[in-house]
Design a protein around this motif. Structure first.
Motif, short mmCIF file in Angstrom:
data_model
loop_
_atom_site.label_atom_id
_atom_site.label_comp_id
_atom_site.label_asym_id
_atom_site.label_seq_id
_atom_site.Cartn_x
_atom_site.Cartn_y
_atom_site.Cartn_z
N PHE A 262 -19.76 -8.34 26.94
CA PHE A 262 -18.65 -8.72 27.81
C PHE A 262 -18.91 -10.09 28.43
O PHE A 262 -20.06 -10.56 28.52
CB PHE A 262 -18.44 -7.68 28.92
N THR A 263 -17.84 -10.70 28.89
CA THR A 263 -17.89 -11.90 29.73
C THR A 263 -16.93 -11.67 30.90
O THR A 263 -15.76 -11.33 30.68
CB THR A 263 -17.45 -13.15 28.95
N TYR A 264 -17.41 -11.85 32.12
CA TYR A 264 -16.59 -11.60 33.30
C TYR A 264 -16.72 -12.77 34.28
O TYR A 264 -17.84 -13.20 34.61
CB TYR A 264 -17.02 -10.30 33.99
N PHE A 265 -15.57 -13.30 34.71
CA PHE A 265 -15.55 -14.39 35.68
C PHE A 265 -15.35 -13.82 37.07
O PHE A 265 -14.30 -13.24 37.37
CB PHE A 265 -14.42 -15.37 35.35
N LEU A 266 -16.33 -13.97 37.93
CA LEU A 266 -16.20 -13.58 39.33
C LEU A 266 -15.22 -14.51 40.05
O LEU A 266 -14.39 -14.06 40.84
CB LEU A 266 -17.57 -13.62 40.01
N THR A 267 -15.34 -15.79 39.77
CA THR A 267 -14.38 -16.82 40.16
C THR A 267 -14.30 -17.80 39.00
O THR A 267 -14.97 -17.61 37.97
CB THR A 267 -14.83 -17.56 41.43
N ASP A 268 -13.52 -18.85 39.14
CA ASP A 268 -13.46 -19.83 38.06
C ASP A 268 -14.84 -20.43 37.76
O ASP A 268 -15.12 -20.82 36.63
CB ASP A 268 -12.49 -20.95 38.43
N GLN A 269 -15.68 -20.53 38.77
CA GLN A 269 -16.96 -21.21 38.60
C GLN A 269 -18.13 -20.27 38.31
O GLN A 269 -19.14 -20.71 37.77
CB GLN A 269 -17.28 -22.06 39.84
N TYR A 270 -18.02 -19.00 38.68
CA TYR A 270 -19.15 -18.09 38.52
C TYR A 270 -18.86 -17.10 37.38
O TYR A 270 -17.84 -16.41 37.40
CB TYR A 270 -19.42 -17.32 39.81
N ARG A 271 -19.77 -17.04 36.44
CA ARG A 271 -19.58 -16.23 35.23
C ARG A 271 -20.76 -15.27 35.04
O ARG A 271 -21.92 -15.63 35.21
CB ARG A 271 -19.45 -17.15 34.01
N LEU A 272 -20.44 -14.04 34.64
CA LEU A 272 -21.43 -13.00 34.36
C LEU A 272 -21.23 -12.52 32.92
O LEU A 272 -20.10 -12.22 32.52
CB LEU A 272 -21.27 -11.85 35.34
N THR A 273 -22.30 -12.43 32.15
CA THR A 273 -22.20 -11.94 30.77
C THR A 273 -23.31 -10.95 30.48
O THR A 273 -24.35 -10.93 31.16
CB THR A 273 -22.29 -13.09 29.74
N GLY A 274 -23.11 -10.12 29.46
CA GLY A 274 -24.14 -9.17 29.06
C GLY A 274 -23.85 -8.62 27.67
O GLY A 274 -22.71 -8.60 27.21
N SER A 275 -24.89 -8.16 26.99
CA SER A 275 -24.72 -7.56 25.67
C SER A 275 -25.88 -6.63 25.35
O SER A 275 -27.00 -6.81 25.85
CB SER A 275 -24.63 -8.65 24.58
N LEU A 276 -25.59 -5.61 24.54
CA LEU A 276 -26.59 -4.72 23.95
C LEU A 276 -26.43 -4.81 22.44
O LEU A 276 -25.32 -4.59 21.91
CB LEU A 276 -26.37 -3.28 24.41
N LEU A 277 -27.50 -5.13 21.74
CA LEU A 277 -27.44 -5.38 20.30
C LEU A 277 -28.30 -4.40 19.53
O LEU A 277 -29.35 -3.96 20.01
CB LEU A 277 -27.91 -6.81 20.00
N ASP A 278 -27.85 -4.08 18.34
CA ASP A 278 -28.59 -3.23 17.39
C ASP A 278 -28.91 -1.86 17.95
O ASP A 278 -30.05 -1.38 17.88
CB ASP A 278 -29.87 -3.93 16.93
N ILE A 279 -27.90 -1.20 18.48
CA ILE A 279 -28.03 0.21 18.85
C ILE A 279 -27.77 1.00 17.55
O ILE A 279 -26.63 1.28 17.21
CB ILE A 279 -27.01 0.61 19.93
N GLY A 280 -28.82 1.31 16.82
CA GLY A 280 -28.61 1.93 15.52
C GLY A 280 -29.88 2.41 14.87
O GLY A 280 -30.97 2.30 15.43
N MET A 281 -29.74 2.95 13.66
CA MET A 281 -30.87 3.52 12.93
C MET A 281 -30.59 3.52 11.43
O MET A 281 -29.45 3.36 11.00
CB MET A 281 -31.15 4.95 13.40
N LEU A 282 -31.64 3.69 10.65
CA LEU A 282 -31.54 3.83 9.20
C LEU A 282 -32.19 5.14 8.78
O LEU A 282 -33.20 5.56 9.37
CB LEU A 282 -32.25 2.68 8.46
N LYS A 283 -31.62 5.76 7.77
CA LYS A 283 -32.24 6.93 7.16
C LYS A 283 -32.80 6.53 5.81
O LYS A 283 -32.07 6.05 4.94
CB LYS A 283 -31.24 8.07 7.00
N HIS A 284 -34.10 6.74 5.63
CA HIS A 284 -34.78 6.32 4.40
C HIS A 284 -34.96 7.54 3.50
O HIS A 284 -35.68 8.49 3.85
CB HIS A 284 -36.13 5.70 4.74
#
Length: 458
Positions: A262-284
């Protein structure tokens, strides 16, 4: 045995790769920002990466020791340097190899609210903790009569292709959210974690020889995709190529995963971002071979072996080897990004081009901020913190400077430059610039580059 430690240090210093991409994170003028944050802002309407060249990343480093620590002039003899390094390195230090190569990357806007992106990239990831006890045993021997823990041996490695499709949705002028689905096609997987056992010696026997013991040993190595290297019947180069091509394009071990951001603007000048990557698995399930070695030997217990000089062949009475082909599951190393920044020096041209809102948000040429990064590994999290400053010098030229503190260094300075010529864009990023004058001293260094076409609808 001492050669083992020297080679291990050399390997660690040469083949350690970083995993944080702080230079690309929050660079909204580049499509690669979407791979670090699916909910990142997108300031263009379409992109097409140059196949195999839209992102190439290379980096190297070490959390525990550098080549200069061992072989540098003025530090003492090599033996003294190794003794000093061994006392400083812990079993929490690690080395890792990690790189990505984008094979294909495309993106397009739909109804001016959603930006879709899809592509394929190849990723390699090798992670190993420094086997402190085994290195001490190899270097010093067992004269100190201490316990040497086999649990120090812990590593994972994989090579895979990732097929992905994502969407970044412009929810409103304050919030953008995104999600990316992934299909993993495993090529090679190797892992050996949660090993157990101790090697130790009792006090010297009557003839002055220490009695070796191996207690509660249980070492497990899981592999998938290594058949061409383990089978007695060797493949030709053509057969080997066809085998790995099949594995790379959904012909072998499969898995699924997801990225969110996500990207969230608290105001025009202040920005907050975050991400979670590779929530996953493989079956061999294909070309799986698991090797297990387990047993228990105590020289104080009654046995037919000479306690001072046990014959390796006779140890088979106490230790066993197994080879299995049971399927297994491996999880991906989950990554977390978060940032907070402040913009200044208003960009009137960019604000006027924001057609999504009647009342456009103010945009700024400069940003200064803090980014946090964390990555899950077998014994816990690997973390980094970055302070950054970026500036849009013109509509076609952008730069970013970073200062990062992580497991490798407390003085990592990085630089990214990006230029756009009509619809053609290129970028170049380099990390740990202060150590480029003497790479032997560096514990982390990286170079990233990419080429793509970016289009804005008139």
């Amino acid at each position: 045995m001492r050669l083992f430690f020297v080679l291990l240090v050399w390997f660690t210093g040469q083949l350690v790769y970083a995993q944080n991409k702080q230079l690309l994170y929050n660079v909204n003028s580049l499509p690669q920002n979407l791979m670090a944050n699916p909910g990142g802002e997108v300031r263009f309407d379409m992109h097409a990466g140059v196949p195999f060249f839209s992102q190439i990343s290379f980096s190297a480093g070490s959390s525990g020791v550098s080549l200069y620590d061992i072989f540098g002039e003025g530090n003492g003899t090599v033996n003294e340097n190794i003794d000093r390094s061994l006392s400083r390195i812990s079993d929490r230090d690690f080395f890792t190899v990690r790189n990505q190569l984008e094979l294909l990357f495309l993106g397009w806007r739909d109804k001016k609210r959603n930006y879709f992106s899809a592509g394929i990239y190849q990723e390699s990831d090798v992670f190993a903790y420094f086997p402190k006890d085994l290195a001490v045993l190899a270097w010093e021997g067992n004269e100190n009569q201490k316990n040497f823990h086999l649990s120090d041996l812990a590593f994972t490695g994989e090579v895979l292709n990732v097929f992905h499709f994502g969407v970044s949705h412009y929810w409103n002028r304050d919030l953008s959210i995104g999600i990316r689905g992934k299909l993993y096609s495993g090529i090679i997987n190797v892992r050996s974690i949660d090993n157990n056992g101790d090697f130790f010696t009792y006090g010297s026997s009557e003839n002055g020889v220490s009695r070796p013991n191996l207690r509660k040993v249980d070492v497990l190595l899981r592999t998938a995709g290594l058949g061409p290297f383990l089978n007695e019947n060797k493949m030709t180069n053509k057969e080997l190529f066809n085998h790995f091509r099949s594995q790379a394009f959904l012909g072998g071990n499969l898995g699924v995963g997801v990225d969110i951001g996500f990207t969230y603007f608290l105001t025009d000048q202040y920005r907050l971002t975050g991400s979670l990557l590779d929530i996953g698995m493989l079956k061999h399930t294909e070309d799986v071979r698991t090797f297990r070695y387990y047993g228990d030997y105590d020289s104080n217990q009654e046995s037919t072996l000479d306690p001072d000089h046990p014959d390796s062949g006779e140890l088979g009475e106490y230790f066993h080897e197994e080879e299995l082909s049971d399927p297994y599951i491996s999880t991906r190393p989950v990554k977390l990004n978060a940032s907070f920044d402040y913009g200044f020096e208003e960009d009137l041209y960019l604000a006027a081009c924001d057609y999504r809102e009647r009342r456009p948000r103010r945009r700024y040429r400069n940003h200064v901020g803090l980014q946090l990064f964390s990555m899950k590994r077998p014994r816990g999290l690997v973390n980094a913190a970055t302070v950054y400053f970026d500036r849009k010098f013109s509509q076609n030229f952008f730069g970013k400077v970073t200062y990062t503190v992580d497991s490798f260094s407390y003085s990592n300075v990085g630089l990214l430059v990006s230029g756009r010529f009509s619809n053609f864009n290129l970028y170049l990023a380099a990390d740990n610039l202060l150590d480029y004058s003497n790479l032997a001293k560096a514990r982390n260094a990286s170079v990233q580059l990419g080429f793509q076409f970016i289009f804005d609808k008139g």
